[in-house]
Write a protein that holds these residues in place. Structure first.
Motif, PDB file in Angstrom:
ATOM      1  N   VAL A 281      37.781  38.268  42.243  1.00  0.00           N
ATOM      2  CA  VAL A 281      37.529  39.447  41.406  1.00  0.00           C
ATOM      3  C   VAL A 281      36.331  39.149  40.510  1.00  0.00           C
ATOM      4  O   VAL A 281      36.377  38.263  39.654  1.00  0.00           O
ATOM      5  N   PHE A 282      35.262  39.902  40.707  1.00  0.00           N
ATOM      6  CA  PHE A 282      33.984  39.681  40.039  1.00  0.00           C
ATOM      7  C   PHE A 282      33.825  40.683  38.895  1.00  0.00           C
ATOM      8  O   PHE A 282      33.661  41.875  39.139  1.00  0.00           O
ATOM      9  N   CYS A 283      33.919  40.197  37.680  1.00  0.00           N
ATOM     10  CA  CYS A 283      33.767  41.061  36.511  1.00  0.00           C
ATOM     11  C   CYS A 283      32.594  40.567  35.680  1.00  0.00           C
ATOM     12  O   CYS A 283      32.088  39.465  35.872  1.00  0.00           O
ATOM     13  N   GLU A 284      32.150  41.378  34.742  1.00  0.00           N
ATOM     14  CA  GLU A 284      31.100  40.907  33.845  1.00  0.00           C
ATOM     15  C   GLU A 284      31.711  39.911  32.855  1.00  0.00           C
ATOM     16  O   GLU A 284      32.924  39.929  32.617  1.00  0.00           O
ATOM     17  N   PRO A 285      30.898  39.020  32.273  1.00  0.00           N
ATOM     18  CA  PRO A 285      31.448  37.965  31.425  1.00  0.00           C
ATOM     19  C   PRO A 285      32.359  38.457  30.309  1.00  0.00           C
ATOM     20  O   PRO A 285      33.441  37.897  30.090  1.00  0.00           O
ATOM     21  N   SER A 286      31.960  39.500  29.594  1.00  0.00           N
ATOM     22  CA  SER A 286      32.781  39.969  28.475  1.00  0.00           C
ATOM     23  C   SER A 286      34.162  40.414  28.946  1.00  0.00           C
ATOM     24  O   SER A 286      35.152  40.297  28.211  1.00  0.00           O
ATOM     25  N   SER A 287      34.254  40.900  30.186  1.00  0.00           N
ATOM     26  CA  SER A 287      35.541  41.347  30.724  1.00  0.00           C
ATOM     27  C   SER A 287      36.540  40.206  30.845  1.00  0.00           C
ATOM     28  O   SER A 287      37.750  40.426  30.836  1.00  0.00           O
ATOM     29  N   ALA A 288      36.037  38.997  30.988  1.00  0.00           N
ATOM     30  CA  ALA A 288      36.911  37.839  31.139  1.00  0.00           C
ATOM     31  C   ALA A 288      37.450  37.338  29.806  1.00  0.00           C
ATOM     32  O   ALA A 288      38.270  36.415  29.782  1.00  0.00           O
ATOM     33  N   THR A 309      55.530  39.314  32.154  1.00  0.00           N
ATOM     34  CA  THR A 309      54.504  40.003  32.926  1.00  0.00           C
ATOM     35  C   THR A 309      53.291  40.254  32.049  1.00  0.00           C
ATOM     36  O   THR A 309      53.421  40.809  30.947  1.00  0.00           O
ATOM     37  N   PHE A 310      52.129  39.854  32.545  1.00  0.00           N
ATOM     38  CA  PHE A 310      50.883  39.967  31.799  1.00  0.00           C
ATOM     39  C   PHE A 310      49.902  40.833  32.575  1.00  0.00           C
ATOM     40  O   PHE A 310      49.718  40.649  33.777  1.00  0.00           O
ATOM     41  N   VAL A 311      49.259  41.763  31.884  1.00  0.00           N
ATOM     42  CA  VAL A 311      48.171  42.547  32.468  1.00  0.00           C
ATOM     43  C   VAL A 311      46.914  42.259  31.661  1.00  0.00           C
ATOM     44  O   VAL A 311      46.888  42.448  30.439  1.00  0.00           O
ATOM     45  N   CYS A 312      45.882  41.780  32.344  1.00  0.00           N
ATOM     46  CA  CYS A 312      44.584  41.557  31.711  1.00  0.00           C
ATOM     47  C   CYS A 312      43.626  42.664  32.149  1.00  0.00           C
ATOM     48  O   CYS A 312      43.473  42.920  33.351  1.00  0.00           O
ATOM     49  N   VAL A 313      43.005  43.310  31.190  1.00  0.00           N
ATOM     50  CA  VAL A 313      42.070  44.392  31.475  1.00  0.00           C
ATOM     51  C   VAL A 313      40.679  43.809  31.684  1.00  0.00           C
ATOM     52  O   VAL A 313      40.132  43.148  30.786  1.00  0.00           O
ATOM     53  N   LEU A 314      40.125  44.048  32.870  1.00  0.00           N
ATOM     54  CA  LEU A 314      38.759  43.630  33.178  1.00  0.00           C
ATOM     55  C   LEU A 314      37.878  44.869  33.044  1.00  0.00           C
ATOM     56  O   LEU A 314      37.898  45.746  33.897  1.00  0.00           O
ATOM     57  N   THR A 315      37.108  44.926  31.989  1.00  0.00           N
ATOM     58  CA  THR A 315      36.486  46.178  31.555  1.00  0.00           C
ATOM     59  C   THR A 315      35.259  46.601  32.351  1.00  0.00           C
ATOM     60  O   THR A 315      34.908  47.781  32.351  1.00  0.00           O
ATOM     61  N   GLY A 316      34.577  45.662  33.013  1.00  0.00           N
ATOM     62  CA  GLY A 316      33.352  46.021  33.718  1.00  0.00           C
ATOM     63  C   GLY A 316      33.115  45.166  34.956  1.00  0.00           C
ATOM     64  O   GLY A 316      33.601  44.037  35.070  1.00  0.00           O
ATOM     65  N   HIS A 317      32.353  45.704  35.886  1.00  0.00           N
ATOM     66  CA  HIS A 317      32.045  45.026  37.147  1.00  0.00           C
ATOM     67  C   HIS A 317      31.043  43.894  36.934  1.00  0.00           C
ATOM     68  O   HIS A 317      30.180  43.962  36.058  1.00  0.00           O
ATOM     69  N   GLY A 318      31.132  42.875  37.770  1.00  0.00           N
ATOM     70  CA  GLY A 318      30.233  41.738  37.655  1.00  0.00           C
ATOM     71  C   GLY A 318      28.772  42.077  37.861  1.00  0.00           C
ATOM     72  O   GLY A 318      27.883  41.419  37.291  1.00  0.00           O
ATOM     73  N   LEU A 319      28.490  43.093  38.665  1.00  0.00           N
ATOM     74  CA  LEU A 319      27.098  43.460  38.914  1.00  0.00           C
ATOM     75  C   LEU A 319      26.450  44.140  37.712  1.00  0.00           C
ATOM     76  O   LEU A 319      25.252  44.425  37.751  1.00  0.00           O
ATOM     77  N   LYS A 320      27.218  44.373  36.672  1.00  0.00           N
ATOM     78  CA  LYS A 320      26.637  44.861  35.423  1.00  0.00           C
ATOM     79  C   LYS A 320      25.721  43.798  34.801  1.00  0.00           C
ATOM     80  O   LYS A 320      24.817  44.120  34.042  1.00  0.00           O
TER      81      LYS A 320
END
Length: 354
Positions: A281-288, A309-320
């Motif tokens: 899963v490729f997200c932008e750095p801030s999303s991590a 149960t944990f849900v982590c929100v990945l806010t943006g795509h890595g190609l951003k």
């Protein structure tokens, strides 16, 4: 077979916005909730980890959720031009939805401090991009004042219509998971998203998750309890020193019995690489940042994991932010166009495993 028609089509009656005009939509929302068992075994032993991958929204970030409602409300209000300040994702989203609505769009971004993929989006969608020799906080102050002095609609997250769209992510998480998670973990920059998630969970029922917010150590005003005048982090989307929704974020954290902490850029980028290399899963750095915050909290003993149960929100795509992906890439091997050279490069000729 029913097709997805966007957030207002799906949740419109639960949104406090005008319904006098057709929704301005790019069919945002309905993003996947991805199980992450391998990463979960590493960072939440005995627990269950899921990733809400908001990078698969139309312009590549969670901002599209709020922009469909903000732009629809702007059209209903008779706006002809919209404006926002941005670290990048809001700019791209506002530009796209303004184009969709036939409105002019002006975006202010910090000079030289915006990821290339985000700037490219704002330009491609036809926005008038203005750079500011200052921080995001300076830009937000300027656009707020401009919207008060000129007939132009402000579409930053201080606009309440933005939260009406963003809160839908909380409902999607519950629908997709089949229950409310024990913990929802996410990055905190301008604090609109943590505020919106809590609003959504509160409107959805009495069972609610605990919230874990994470800020970059160089841009952690909520953690520090004071404004940061010169915020600094490589996670550009959360390089914000005076969050617009600071008070609401504090309320959400208190009411959820949650926690907020600061993580270093090193910890953020470790999480960024783990997401891509372990789960694909490729997200932008801030999303991590939310993942980094969860990992740090578990290691310190602040958060218990067994059976949770944990849900982590990945806010943006890595190609951003493509520069971050290739910044420390290993040197590429170049071979002539023959298979022997390829096998030699792979060390397969000697029987080595790759």
């Amino acid at each position: 077979m029913a097709t997805w028609g966007g957030l207002i089509n799906r949740y419109g009656l639960r949104m406090d916005i005008s319904h006098s005009v057709e929704p301005v939509t790019l069919f945002e929302g309905n993003t996947p909730l991805i199980p992450a068992p391998r990463l979960g075994a590493k960072i939440v032993p005995g627990g269950h980890l899921y990733l809400k991958y908001e990078g698969l929204n139309p312009t590549g970030s969670f901002k599209d959720r709020g922009m469909t409602t903000a732009m629809t409300q702007a059209v209903a209000d008779g706006a002809k031009t919209v404006i926002c300040a941005s670290t990048g994702n809001t700019a791209a989203s506002a530009a796209a939805y303004a184009a969709r609505a036939g409105l002019k769009c002006v975006v202010l971004v910090p000079d030289g401090k915006i990821a290339l993929g985000k700037l490219a989006g704002a330009i491609a969608y036809g926005a008038n991009v203005i750079t500011v020799t200052g921080s995001f906080d300076d830009g937000l102050r300027m656009v707020r004042e401009a919207s008060e002095r000129a007939p132009i609609a402000l579409v930053n997250s201080v606009n309440p219509a933005r939260l009406q769209g963003q809160k839908t992510a909380a409902w999607e998480v519950t629908e997709q998971l089949g229950k409310v998670p024990d913990w929802l973990c996410l990055p905190v920059g301008n604090a609109g998203n943590i505020t919106a998630y809590w609003l959504g969970f509160c409107e959805d029922g009495e069972i609610r998750p605990r919230l874990l917010g994470a800020q970059a150590a160089g841009s952690a005003p909520i953690v520090l309890g004071k404004r940061v005048d010169n915020p600094d982090t490589r996670a550009t989307a959360i390089r914000i020193g005076n969050p617009a929704r600071w008070a609401e974020a504090n309320t959400a954290l208190k009411e959820s019995n949650g926690t907020i902490l600061a993580v270093t850029d090193h910890e953020i980028f470790d999480a960024y690489h783990m997401l891509a290399e372990i789960e694909g899963v490729f997200c932008e750095p801030s999303s991590a940042t939310g993942v980094a915050g969860l990992y740090k909290s578990v290691q310190s003993g602040t958060v218990e994991t067994e059976g949770k149960t944990f849900v982590c929100v990945l806010t943006g795509h890595g190609l951003k932010d493509p520069d971050s992906a290739v910044m420390k890439a290993p040197e590429m091997v170049t071979v002539p166009p023959d298979t022997d050279s390829l096998l030699k490069a792979l060390d397969l000729a000697t029987g080595a495993n790759i």
